[in-house]
Design an enzyme around this catalytic site. Structure first.
Site, mmCIF file in Angstrom:
data_model
loop_
_atom_site.group_PDB
_atom_site.id
_atom_site.type_symbol
_atom_site.label_atom_id
_atom_site.label_comp_id
_atom_site.label_asym_id
_atom_site.label_seq_id
_atom_site.Cartn_x
_atom_site.Cartn_y
_atom_site.Cartn_z
ATOM 1 N N GLU A 165 9.268 3.118 -1.661
ATOM 2 C CA GLU A 165 8.235 2.263 -1.059
ATOM 3 C C GLU A 165 8.607 0.785 -1.079
ATOM 4 O O GLU A 165 8.024 0.002 -1.839
ATOM 5 C CB GLU A 165 6.883 2.479 -1.758
ATOM 6 C CG GLU A 165 6.332 3.869 -1.602
ATOM 7 C CD GLU A 165 4.808 3.943 -1.839
ATOM 8 O OE1 GLU A 165 4.175 2.910 -2.068
ATOM 9 O OE2 GLU A 165 4.267 5.057 -1.764
ATOM 10 N N GLU A 352 5.921 12.083 -2.433
ATOM 11 C CA GLU A 352 4.741 11.844 -3.272
ATOM 12 C C GLU A 352 3.516 12.249 -2.486
ATOM 13 O O GLU A 352 3.439 12.007 -1.275
ATOM 14 C CB GLU A 352 4.536 10.349 -3.595
ATOM 15 C CG GLU A 352 5.365 9.806 -4.699
ATOM 16 C CD GLU A 352 5.064 8.337 -4.989
ATOM 17 O OE1 GLU A 352 3.914 7.889 -4.786
ATOM 18 O OE2 GLU A 352 5.999 7.647 -5.408
HETATM 19 C C1 NOJ Z 1 3.009 5.030 -4.589
HETATM 20 C C2 NOJ Z 1 3.989 4.653 -5.642
HETATM 21 O O1 NOJ Z 1 5.290 5.016 -5.329
HETATM 22 C C3 NOJ Z 1 3.572 5.068 -7.032
HETATM 23 O O2 NOJ Z 1 4.251 4.259 -7.914
HETATM 24 C C4 NOJ Z 1 2.076 4.964 -7.167
HETATM 25 O O3 NOJ Z 1 1.660 5.164 -8.470
HETATM 26 C C5 NOJ Z 1 1.448 5.985 -6.252
HETATM 27 N N1 NOJ Z 1 1.847 5.742 -4.893
HETATM 28 C C6 NOJ Z 1 -0.070 6.034 -6.312
HETATM 29 O O4 NOJ Z 1 -0.615 4.844 -5.906
#
Ligand code: NOJ
Length: 447
Positions: A165, A352
């Site tokens: 991200e 994720e």
């Molecule tokens: C995106 C991120 O990569 C991660 O670090 C974060 O905790 C989750 N989404 C949830 O917000």
């Protein structure tokens, strides 16, 4: 309907170093940008800091045991740059290397493959002080770090992710509510550009190693915006701006098509936030990757009239609805459109996906996370549909193995399928843990 997934489908869980490890001052680790940022009063809701987090620095064996209980066949985690090279450049920390060797040995013994991210937001503070990603020297600093990782762990990792991200670096430099806490859009655009060059250089380095089994890719989150009313120019403009100037388009375009999109170019010129681009940068950025990891949480519908109404109600202190609406049934559409728009011809992962429990304090209620099960069930059904429709998705990683440090939301957003007691550091399976173990056992959703 039968929701069986293909043989060899990867079922995993995901975490990140800064969110779970703790051990902030232990084992020779240097400070990260987030360590420093989170200690500034007012930056993290509830004042939570990641100094201990889930203490995975000491509780690795427990984490691996949980993964065995779940039956996952892959673990997506991240390396902590300040644990590997405390000052960002220079001395490599042997205790840091040893920590990840131990993790990899444990995973191997458990038959769990590794999916490892080089950079999941925790920048050595020593490099932040030198300007962080805004400093073009970052390309050299990052390449050196990547080299150390590959030298030590190259073939032991099946899936290497350069960056997770990258939008977080934009947010941290343009919006201020992530580390390092700057509010300078022009600087943030330069950071993003340099970050993409770091990615490209790393893929080139990786290719020069000719690994037999290791693969490399990148993770870009997609929160696709759609106009509520495609005939309403205001809605259409809002959605396009969100996707192109503050969303996935900033990354997927240069990574897969080359260069910035016409939309983003025009915007950056108009706003006078165009980064310095060196000749050859776009070729470097557009390296062929082996896979693309999409983090998926939700789809957003831009309804300008409704947003105005909510804002008015909010400012009047009215009973406005702050729970997000979920449109996960659109994942199928999103996947198809993204693959098509960017000509993505490599395998995909959902790297994720998960649901937070927000501001809950009652343990029993947190453990009984039926809402999460319902959400995950819907996402997996839509994912299955997309795959039936020809989208080449090879695996799914649930965020997250356990409740952890959720960045600016501190410990108030719980994403885990294991409950973490942040006092005792005990981990307790939530209802969703048993549910996910069942999904993995069935290789899909039970009829
Ligand atoms: C995106 C991120 O990569 C991660 O670090 C974060 O905790 C989750 N989404 C949830 O917000």
């Amino acid at each position: 309907m039968n929701y069986t997934f293909p043989e060899n489908f990867i079922w995993g869980v995901a975490t990140a170093a800064q969110q779970i490890e703790g051990g902030m001052r232990e084992g020779g680790r240097g400070l990260s940008n987030w360590d420093v940022f989170s200690h500034i009063p007012g930056t993290i809701s509830g004042g939570g800091v990641p100094d201990v987090a889930c203490d995975s620095y000491h509780l690795l064996d427990r984490d691996i045991a949980m993964m065995k209980e779940l039956g996952v066949n892959s673990y997506r985690f991240s390396f902590s740059w300040p644990r590997i090279i405390p000052d960002g450049t220079g001395e490599v920390n042997p205790e840091g290397i040893a920590y990840y060797k131990k993790l990899l040995a444990g995973l191997k013994e458990a038959g769990i493959t590794a999916n490892a991210t080089m950079f999941h937001w925790d920048l050595p503070y020593a490099l932040q002080v030198k300007g962080g990603f805004g400093n073009r020297d970052m390309t050299g600093w990052f390449l050196n770090y990547a080299k150390v990782l590959l030298d030590n762990f190259g073939e032991d990792i099946e899936y290497w992710v350069t960056f997770n991200e990258p939008i977080a670096t934009f947010v941290g430099n343009a919006k201020g509510f992530f580390a390092p806490g700057l509010c300078d859009e022009a600087y943030a655009r330069q950071c993003c550009h340099n970050l993409l060059v770091c990615h490209g250089e790393t893929v080139k380095l990786f290719r020069s190693r000719n690994y037999k089994n290791a693969k490399i890719g990148i993770v870009v989150d997609v929160w696709k915006h759609y106009p509520a009313d495609p005939e309403n120019p205001e809605d259409v403009a809002a959605a396009a701006a969100a996707n192109e100037t503050e969303g996935y388009g900033m990354y997927l375009h240069p990574l897969f098509l080359g260069g910035y999109s016409r939309y983003l170019n025009a915007y950056m010129k108009e706003q006078d936030v165009m980064p310095d681009i060196m000749s050859g940068d776009f070729e470097t950025i557009r390296q062929k990757v082996d896979f693309y990891g999409m983090n998926f949480y939700n789809v957003l519908i831009d309804d300008s009239a409704k947003q105005r109404r909510l804002a008015a109600e909010q400012s009047e202190g009215g009973n406005y609805q702050n729970r997000p609406e979920y449109h996960t049934e659109l994942l199928d559409k999103v996947l198809k459109e993204i693959v098509e728009e960017y000509g993505i011809d490599v395998p995909l992962f959902i790297s994720e996906n998960g649901l937070p429990q927000v501001g809950m304090t009652d343990r029993e209620a947190i453990l009984d996370d039926q809402e999460r099960i319902d959400y995950l069930d819907k996402v997996l059904k839509t994912l299955h549909k997309a795959m039936q429709g020809g989208i080449d998705v090879r695996g799914y990683y649930l965020w997250s193995l356990m409740d952890n440090f959720e960045w600016s939301a501190g410990y108030e957003h719980r994403f885990g399928i294991y409950y973490t007691d942040f006092e005792t550091l005990e981990r307790i399976p939530k209802k969703s843990a048993a549910w996910y173990a069942g999904v993995i056992r069935h290789n899909g959703l039970p009829e």
